[in-house]
Design a protein around this motif. Structure first.
Motif, PDB file in Angstrom:
ATOM      1  N   GLY A  53      83.369 -25.682   6.182  1.00  0.00           N
ATOM      2  CA  GLY A  53      83.737 -25.027   4.931  1.00  0.00           C
ATOM      3  C   GLY A  53      82.551 -24.951   3.988  1.00  0.00           C
ATOM      4  O   GLY A  53      81.406 -24.763   4.412  1.00  0.00           O
ATOM      5  N   LYS A  54      82.807 -25.146   2.713  1.00  0.00           N
ATOM      6  CA  LYS A  54      81.757 -25.076   1.696  1.00  0.00           C
ATOM      7  C   LYS A  54      82.125 -25.959   0.522  1.00  0.00           C
ATOM      8  O   LYS A  54      83.285 -26.377   0.374  1.00  0.00           O
ATOM      9  CB  LYS A  54      81.554 -23.629   1.228  1.00  0.00           C
ATOM     10  CG  LYS A  54      82.807 -22.982   0.649  1.00  0.00           C
ATOM     11  CD  LYS A  54      82.566 -21.527   0.309  1.00  0.00           C
ATOM     12  CE  LYS A  54      83.857 -20.883  -0.217  1.00  0.00           C
ATOM     13  NZ  LYS A  54      83.644 -19.454  -0.566  1.00  0.00           N
ATOM     14  N   VAL A  55      81.128 -26.222  -0.312  1.00  0.00           N
ATOM     15  CA  VAL A  55      81.325 -27.018  -1.520  1.00  0.00           C
ATOM     16  C   VAL A  55      81.315 -26.071  -2.710  1.00  0.00           C
ATOM     17  O   VAL A  55      80.373 -25.285  -2.883  1.00  0.00           O
ATOM     18  CB  VAL A  55      80.219 -28.082  -1.669  1.00  0.00           C
ATOM     19  CG1 VAL A  55      80.334 -28.790  -3.004  1.00  0.00           C
ATOM     20  CG2 VAL A  55      80.320 -29.098  -0.542  1.00  0.00           C
ATOM     21  N   ILE A  56      82.364 -26.139  -3.511  1.00  0.00           N
ATOM     22  CA  ILE A  56      82.492 -25.250  -4.673  1.00  0.00           C
ATOM     23  C   ILE A  56      82.890 -26.074  -5.891  1.00  0.00           C
ATOM     24  O   ILE A  56      83.397 -27.191  -5.756  1.00  0.00           O
ATOM     25  CB  ILE A  56      83.546 -24.150  -4.419  1.00  0.00           C
ATOM     26  CG1 ILE A  56      84.920 -24.776  -4.146  1.00  0.00           C
ATOM     27  CG2 ILE A  56      83.120 -23.240  -3.283  1.00  0.00           C
ATOM     28  CD1 ILE A  56      86.041 -23.766  -4.000  1.00  0.00           C
ATOM     29  N   PRO A  57      82.659 -25.553  -7.106  1.00  0.00           N
ATOM     30  CA  PRO A  57      83.093 -26.274  -8.310  1.00  0.00           C
ATOM     31  C   PRO A  57      84.612 -26.399  -8.359  1.00  0.00           C
ATOM     32  O   PRO A  57      85.341 -25.513  -7.890  1.00  0.00           O
ATOM     33  CB  PRO A  57      82.566 -25.397  -9.461  1.00  0.00           C
ATOM     34  CG  PRO A  57      81.497 -24.563  -8.855  1.00  0.00           C
ATOM     35  CD  PRO A  57      81.896 -24.333  -7.438  1.00  0.00           C
ATOM     36  N   SER A 215      79.153 -31.164 -11.859  1.00  0.00           N
ATOM     37  CA  SER A 215      79.361 -32.594 -11.582  1.00  0.00           C
ATOM     38  C   SER A 215      80.746 -32.856 -10.994  1.00  0.00           C
ATOM     39  O   SER A 215      81.034 -33.966 -10.560  1.00  0.00           O
ATOM     40  CB  SER A 215      79.178 -33.409 -12.864  1.00  0.00           C
ATOM     41  OG  SER A 215      80.181 -33.092 -13.815  1.00  0.00           O
ATOM     42  N   LYS A 216      81.586 -31.845 -10.961  1.00  0.00           N
ATOM     43  CA  LYS A 216      82.923 -31.950 -10.382  1.00  0.00           C
ATOM     44  C   LYS A 216      83.048 -30.903  -9.275  1.00  0.00           C
ATOM     45  O   LYS A 216      83.352 -29.746  -9.540  1.00  0.00           O
ATOM     46  CB  LYS A 216      84.009 -31.744 -11.435  1.00  0.00           C
ATOM     47  CG  LYS A 216      83.980 -32.769 -12.559  1.00  0.00           C
ATOM     48  CD  LYS A 216      85.046 -32.473 -13.594  1.00  0.00           C
ATOM     49  CE  LYS A 216      85.021 -33.490 -14.724  1.00  0.00           C
ATOM     50  NZ  LYS A 216      86.038 -33.186 -15.769  1.00  0.00           N
ATOM     51  N   VAL A 275      84.789 -34.346  -3.971  1.00  0.00           N
ATOM     52  CA  VAL A 275      83.492 -34.862  -3.539  1.00  0.00           C
ATOM     53  C   VAL A 275      82.919 -35.761  -4.633  1.00  0.00           C
ATOM     54  O   VAL A 275      82.898 -35.388  -5.809  1.00  0.00           O
ATOM     55  CB  VAL A 275      82.515 -33.708  -3.242  1.00  0.00           C
ATOM     56  CG1 VAL A 275      81.168 -34.256  -2.794  1.00  0.00           C
ATOM     57  CG2 VAL A 275      83.086 -32.787  -2.187  1.00  0.00           C
ATOM     58  N   LYS A 276      82.465 -36.937  -4.222  1.00  0.00           N
ATOM     59  CA  LYS A 276      81.811 -37.852  -5.157  1.00  0.00           C
ATOM     60  C   LYS A 276      80.336 -37.481  -5.245  1.00  0.00           C
ATOM     61  O   LYS A 276      79.544 -37.757  -4.336  1.00  0.00           O
ATOM     62  CB  LYS A 276      81.985 -39.296  -4.684  1.00  0.00           C
ATOM     63  CG  LYS A 276      83.452 -39.726  -4.628  1.00  0.00           C
ATOM     64  CD  LYS A 276      83.603 -41.132  -4.075  1.00  0.00           C
ATOM     65  CE  LYS A 276      85.080 -41.523  -3.969  1.00  0.00           C
ATOM     66  NZ  LYS A 276      85.243 -42.880  -3.384  1.00  0.00           N
ATOM     67  N   VAL A 277      79.980 -36.838  -6.358  1.00  0.00           N
ATOM     68  CA  VAL A 277      78.641 -36.278  -6.515  1.00  0.00           C
ATOM     69  C   VAL A 277      77.674 -37.355  -6.980  1.00  0.00           C
ATOM     70  O   VAL A 277      77.963 -38.104  -7.921  1.00  0.00           O
ATOM     71  CB  VAL A 277      78.656 -35.109  -7.516  1.00  0.00           C
ATOM     72  CG1 VAL A 277      77.263 -34.538  -7.700  1.00  0.00           C
ATOM     73  CG2 VAL A 277      79.615 -34.028  -7.039  1.00  0.00           C
ATOM     74  N   ASP A 278      76.537 -37.404  -6.306  1.00  0.00           N
ATOM     75  CA  ASP A 278      75.454 -38.309  -6.705  1.00  0.00           C
ATOM     76  C   ASP A 278      74.619 -37.602  -7.761  1.00  0.00           C
ATOM     77  O   ASP A 278      74.121 -36.483  -7.534  1.00  0.00           O
ATOM     78  CB  ASP A 278      74.593 -38.658  -5.484  1.00  0.00           C
ATOM     79  CG  ASP A 278      73.602 -39.768  -5.782  1.00  0.00           C
ATOM     80  OD1 ASP A 278      73.314 -40.006  -6.972  1.00  0.00           O
ATOM     81  OD2 ASP A 278      73.113 -40.399  -4.831  1.00  0.00           O
ATOM     82  N   GLU A 279      74.456 -38.229  -8.931  1.00  0.00           N
ATOM     83  CA  GLU A 279      73.727 -37.590 -10.030  1.00  0.00           C
ATOM     84  C   GLU A 279      72.265 -37.330  -9.692  1.00  0.00           C
ATOM     85  O   GLU A 279      71.628 -36.475 -10.307  1.00  0.00           O
ATOM     86  CB  GLU A 279      73.819 -38.465 -11.283  1.00  0.00           C
ATOM     87  CG  GLU A 279      75.238 -38.589 -11.833  1.00  0.00           C
ATOM     88  CD  GLU A 279      75.285 -39.425 -13.095  1.00  0.00           C
ATOM     89  OE1 GLU A 279      74.207 -39.934 -13.501  1.00  0.00           O
ATOM     90  OE2 GLU A 279      76.377 -39.569 -13.678  1.00  0.00           O
ATOM     91  N   SER A 280      71.723 -38.040  -8.721  1.00  0.00           N
ATOM     92  CA  SER A 280      70.322 -37.851  -8.362  1.00  0.00           C
ATOM     93  C   SER A 280      70.099 -36.631  -7.469  1.00  0.00           C
ATOM     94  O   SER A 280      68.956 -36.256  -7.201  1.00  0.00           O
ATOM     95  CB  SER A 280      69.789 -39.098  -7.645  1.00  0.00           C
ATOM     96  OG  SER A 280      70.491 -39.317  -6.424  1.00  0.00           O
ATOM     97  N   MET A 282      71.006 -32.534  -6.707  1.00  0.00           N
ATOM     98  CA  MET A 282      71.505 -31.279  -7.261  1.00  0.00           C
ATOM     99  C   MET A 282      72.291 -30.529  -6.184  1.00  0.00           C
ATOM    100  O   MET A 282      71.739 -30.106  -5.170  1.00  0.00           O
ATOM    101  CB  MET A 282      70.334 -30.413  -7.743  1.00  0.00           C
ATOM    102  CG  MET A 282      70.740 -29.035  -8.211  1.00  0.00           C
ATOM    103  SD  MET A 282      71.806 -29.074  -9.672  1.00  0.00           S
ATOM    104  CE  MET A 282      72.019 -27.327  -9.984  1.00  0.00           C
ATOM    105  N   ILE A 283      73.601 -30.421  -6.388  1.00  0.00           N
ATOM    106  CA  ILE A 283      74.456 -29.690  -5.452  1.00  0.00           C
ATOM    107  C   ILE A 283      74.795 -28.342  -6.075  1.00  0.00           C
ATOM    108  O   ILE A 283      75.362 -28.275  -7.161  1.00  0.00           O
ATOM    109  CB  ILE A 283      75.748 -30.472  -5.148  1.00  0.00           C
ATOM    110  CG1 ILE A 283      75.413 -31.816  -4.504  1.00  0.00           C
ATOM    111  CG2 ILE A 283      76.648 -29.663  -4.229  1.00  0.00           C
ATOM    112  CD1 ILE A 283      76.627 -32.635  -4.143  1.00  0.00           C
TER     113      ILE A 283
END
Length: 382
Positions: A53-57, A215-216, A275-280, A282-283
């Protein structure tokens, strides 16, 4: 001459017999094939599936105008972080000539009514001061005069809105396109000079910008109908991104579609995971991604390498061969459980002390035959 041919033929037969005898002795002198054995062992098995799939906001907001016109100025660019209320663009209004003429006529009518109300108010005020008319009559005339003043203000404001898009150039003017949420500008699909349409009950309107909080993020993918029944909301996911190959992201399954969609002859079900986004890291929105889901897991179970299995041609049931002596084996039917493609669970039929025959011994045998053939060809040449 005949004697010579006779002796030559006899010599050929003797040499052939000697060669056949040597080959027979050499072939029978080869060592027997020795099969390796393996003992079952205790391990854990995870049965996984992968959803593409893909990662979306999680939330993406489209900013649309409240008035039709032409893009006069764009102040921000794609990728910029904005706060709610930040000015993105300004629209120049192109008024409808008929609506503008009607608004102008309303202003003139309101001004005429105001002039007439003012004359009546001034005349009756003099009479009221002299005590000729009652207080109630004078108050009614004052109310009419005040309403006429307000009507003029309303008509002039409507005229300015139709002509310029705002009544007085305030920060909340319809011509000012502002961010409605905090986030990052993902896309500005319009350019200066483009004509835009306002959002109304019959038209979605022209999108001037799309904003999302990066971030979400959520993973959106599809799984096959054969595996969707094993999924549960809240299951852990491991997300891998095509653009970030050296890092994995954790996620939790939050949605499983109640209805599937047929694609290429197979029914697929949509799934979503937070998804738990890592702040370090950039997604970016739209990254292709794979989600690894654990469908079944068993700890501390008896397993063997799956390569040791054989399947009966008639019943298709699994079996192995167990060592009963020095290079002596017997068949034993077994019952197997889950498999991860490398090891398979043994439900019954084997113990930890059993020695299971390894089958993949074809390559050494072939190699030995090739060496013998080479040696034989050399002897023949000599």
């Amino acid at each position: 001459m005949k004697k010579i041919l006779k002796w030559v033929g006899l010599g050929v037969l003797i040499l052939g017999a000697l060669w056949a005898a040597a080959f027979f002795v050499k072939s029978n002198g080869k060592s027997a094939i020795e099969y390796e054995t393996h003992n079952p062992f205790i391990s854990s098995i995870e049965k996984k599936t992968v959803a593409t799939g893909k990662v979306i906001p999680e939330d993406e907001v489209e900013i649309k105008p409240q008035i039709s016109g032409i893009i006069d100025k764009i102040y921000l660019e794609e990728g910029v972080t904005v706060k709610a209320g930040d000015l993105i663009a300004v629209i120049k209004v192109v008024p409808n000539e008929q609506a503008l003429n009607q608004a102008n006529g309303r202003v003139r009518n309101a001004e005429l009514a105001l002039n007439n109300a003012k004359i009546e108010y001034d005349r009756n005020k003099t009479l009221f001061d002299k005590g000729v008319i009652s207080s109630q009559d004078f108050n009614n005339l004052a109310l009419t005069y005040n309403q006429a003043q307000q009507e003029v203000k309303n008509a002039r404001a409507d005229y300015q809105i139709i002509r310029r898009g705002s009544a007085g150039g305030s920060s909340s003017a319809n011509t000012n396109i502002r961010a409605t949420v905090d986030g990052t500008i993902l896309e500005i699909p319009v350019e200066e000079g483009d004509q835009v349409i306002q959002s109304n009950n019959f038209n979605d309107g022209t999108t001037i910008a799309s904003i999302a909080d990066l971030s979400k993020m959520i993973f959106e993918g599809k799984v096959d109908e054969g595996e969707v029944g094993k999924l549960e909301v809240g299951m852990p996911l491991e997300i891998s991104l095509g653009a970030i190959s050296d890092k994995k992201f954790d996620a939790n399954l939050k949605f499983i579609a109640p209805k599937g969609v047929e694609e290429a002859g197979a029914v697929q079900f949509k799934i979503e995971g937070d998804v738990k986004v890592d702040e370090s890291v950039m997604i970016r929105a739209g990254y292709s991604a794979n989600a690894s889901l654990i469908l079944e897991k068993k700890d501390s179970i008896l397993v063997i390498p799956e390569a040791l299995l054989q399947f009966d041609k008639s019943t298709n049931k699994p079996y192995v061969e167990i060592a009963t002596g020095e290079q002596q084996f017997e068949r034993r039917d077994i019952e197997i459980g889950i498999s991860d493609g490398v090891n398979v669970e043994i439900v019954s039929g084997l113990e930890k002390d059993d020695k299971v025959k390894q089958w993949n011994k074809t390559e050494p045998i072939k190699k030995g035959l090739e060496e013998d053939e080479e040696e034989d060809s050399e002897e023949t040449a000599e």
